[in-house]
Design an enzyme around this catalytic site. Sequence first.
Site, mmCIF file in Angstrom:
data_model
loop_
_atom_site.group_PDB
_atom_site.id
_atom_site.type_symbol
_atom_site.label_atom_id
_atom_site.label_comp_id
_atom_site.label_asym_id
_atom_site.label_seq_id
_atom_site.Cartn_x
_atom_site.Cartn_y
_atom_site.Cartn_z
ATOM 1 N N HIS A 219 -52.795 -14.932 -36.323
ATOM 2 C CA HIS A 219 -51.700 -15.462 -37.128
ATOM 3 C C HIS A 219 -51.939 -15.327 -38.633
ATOM 4 O O HIS A 219 -51.015 -15.548 -39.414
ATOM 5 C CB HIS A 219 -51.456 -16.930 -36.778
ATOM 6 C CG HIS A 219 -50.627 -17.109 -35.542
ATOM 7 N ND1 HIS A 219 -51.046 -16.692 -34.300
ATOM 8 C CD2 HIS A 219 -49.392 -17.647 -35.356
ATOM 9 C CE1 HIS A 219 -50.112 -16.979 -33.407
ATOM 10 N NE2 HIS A 219 -49.107 -17.551 -34.011
ATOM 11 N N SER A 223 -49.201 -9.785 -36.267
ATOM 12 C CA SER A 223 -49.346 -8.778 -35.216
ATOM 13 C C SER A 223 -49.229 -7.375 -35.791
ATOM 14 O O SER A 223 -48.475 -7.132 -36.743
ATOM 15 C CB SER A 223 -48.272 -8.969 -34.146
ATOM 16 O OG SER A 223 -48.362 -10.241 -33.557
ATOM 17 N N LYS A 247 -38.863 -11.577 -23.853
ATOM 18 C CA LYS A 247 -39.514 -10.330 -23.438
ATOM 19 C C LYS A 247 -40.798 -10.620 -22.670
ATOM 20 O O LYS A 247 -41.074 -9.987 -21.636
ATOM 21 C CB LYS A 247 -39.815 -9.478 -24.666
ATOM 22 C CG LYS A 247 -40.174 -8.029 -24.361
ATOM 23 C CD LYS A 247 -40.135 -7.188 -25.616
ATOM 24 C CE LYS A 247 -40.261 -5.714 -25.287
ATOM 25 N NZ LYS A 247 -40.089 -4.859 -26.481
ATOM 26 N N ASP A 248 -41.585 -11.578 -23.151
ATOM 27 C CA ASP A 248 -42.798 -11.955 -22.432
ATOM 28 C C ASP A 248 -42.467 -12.600 -21.098
ATOM 29 O O ASP A 248 -43.210 -12.447 -20.121
ATOM 30 C CB ASP A 248 -43.640 -12.919 -23.282
ATOM 31 C CG ASP A 248 -44.311 -12.233 -24.458
ATOM 32 O OD1 ASP A 248 -44.517 -11.010 -24.385
ATOM 33 O OD2 ASP A 248 -44.613 -12.921 -25.455
#
Length: 422
Positions: A219, A223, A247-248
């Site tokens: 963090h 990413s 999406k995950d």
Amino acid sequence: MSFPWAKEYKPSHPMMQWLDDRLPMPRLVYNAIGAGYPVPRNLNYFYNFGVLAGFCLVLQIITGVVLAMHYGGNTLVAFDSTEHIMRDVNWGWMMRYAHANGASAFFVVVYLHIFRGFYYGSYKAPREMIWLLGVTIFLLMMATAFMGYVLPWGQMSYWGAQVITGLFGAIPLVGEPIQHWLLGGFAPDNAALNRFYSLHFLMPFVIAGVVILHIWALHIPGSTNPTGVEVKTESDTVPFHPYYTAKDGFGLGVFLLIYCAILFFAPNMLGHPDNYIPANPMQTPAHIVPEWYFWPFYAILRAFTMDFLFFPAKLMGVLAMFSAILVWFFLPWLDKSPVRSANYRPLYKKFFWFGLIPSMLVLFYCGGAPAAEPYVMLSQLASLYYFAHFLIIVPIVSSIERPDPLPFSITDSVLGSDGAKA
């Protein structure tokens, strides 16, 4: 990751305001996985594996705690208590199969997570600490999995403990004392089983602690993404929730379909039948192999068959086996290319797909095969390329290759330059 356009958490309900002032857990969650955490908009499904690995860790901790309630950590009852779990405990069979296959699932997603990092250059500055913590997690996973494999106290459990701890005996002068200290004696017995049981229960919580550091380190710079281009504007990002939680969630659903299919229809597919035979120190199995996720490193260990000068083959194999993972720690400094993603590194991409991946597949296959020809020779060739890839090819390629032009921004890579202007 701190961006000026990141939304701040402002609770509206009085109860949430009171809690946030005294224990800012809602704010922490919001900033970690909510709209307060901007994420590159072009992440693909290869970036799902970090979340899947976290799910597997939670799954292993929950099922492991339940199994520990019924397991007997004594060589006289360990095998019988495992069978008791399978036959007499309500839903015990599912808990044990979920734990055993959960370990395999954990390694599958972590291997994919690591190789995604290799391909997209996730180890490059300023994300070196994320990578180093990730490799540390992998080493802790391997130690935990080895100790867990010993607990059923079947034939492969006993002889696996004998072989793996025997590797330390190859270290000159201090090797045998270390081996005896690990086992609590001269051979795997009750002392060794108790030590492995205690540490196997403890290690997942250590892994969870390092995972928290891993996420914390992530963090700070944020990413990476398939282009390797850093975030420049607000249009390059989207909030983690709801875009990547959805999406995950889809990726987790696909994972669970595959995992449950194996769990309920082929639960012993990845295990070894000899481990359903009680441990017998007087009868050596015809073919001793570790669990499948250790096979590439086991193949590297067995690739050394001849002594060299004053170095016995066993010692060189042990050093090579550990070095095969330790070399990953130095990858951020071995790869000097300013471009992260292999999508824009044509020469590196060829060595990755046609060199590293085939060599790893060969090592996986040979690690589970008998220690005979042609598997030994194939292991030697694959091991040679594996080390050459990281120690020779990557530094040279990063210095001489001419990367393809990078997009100006993440938005350009998604929409094209015309779309970005619009």
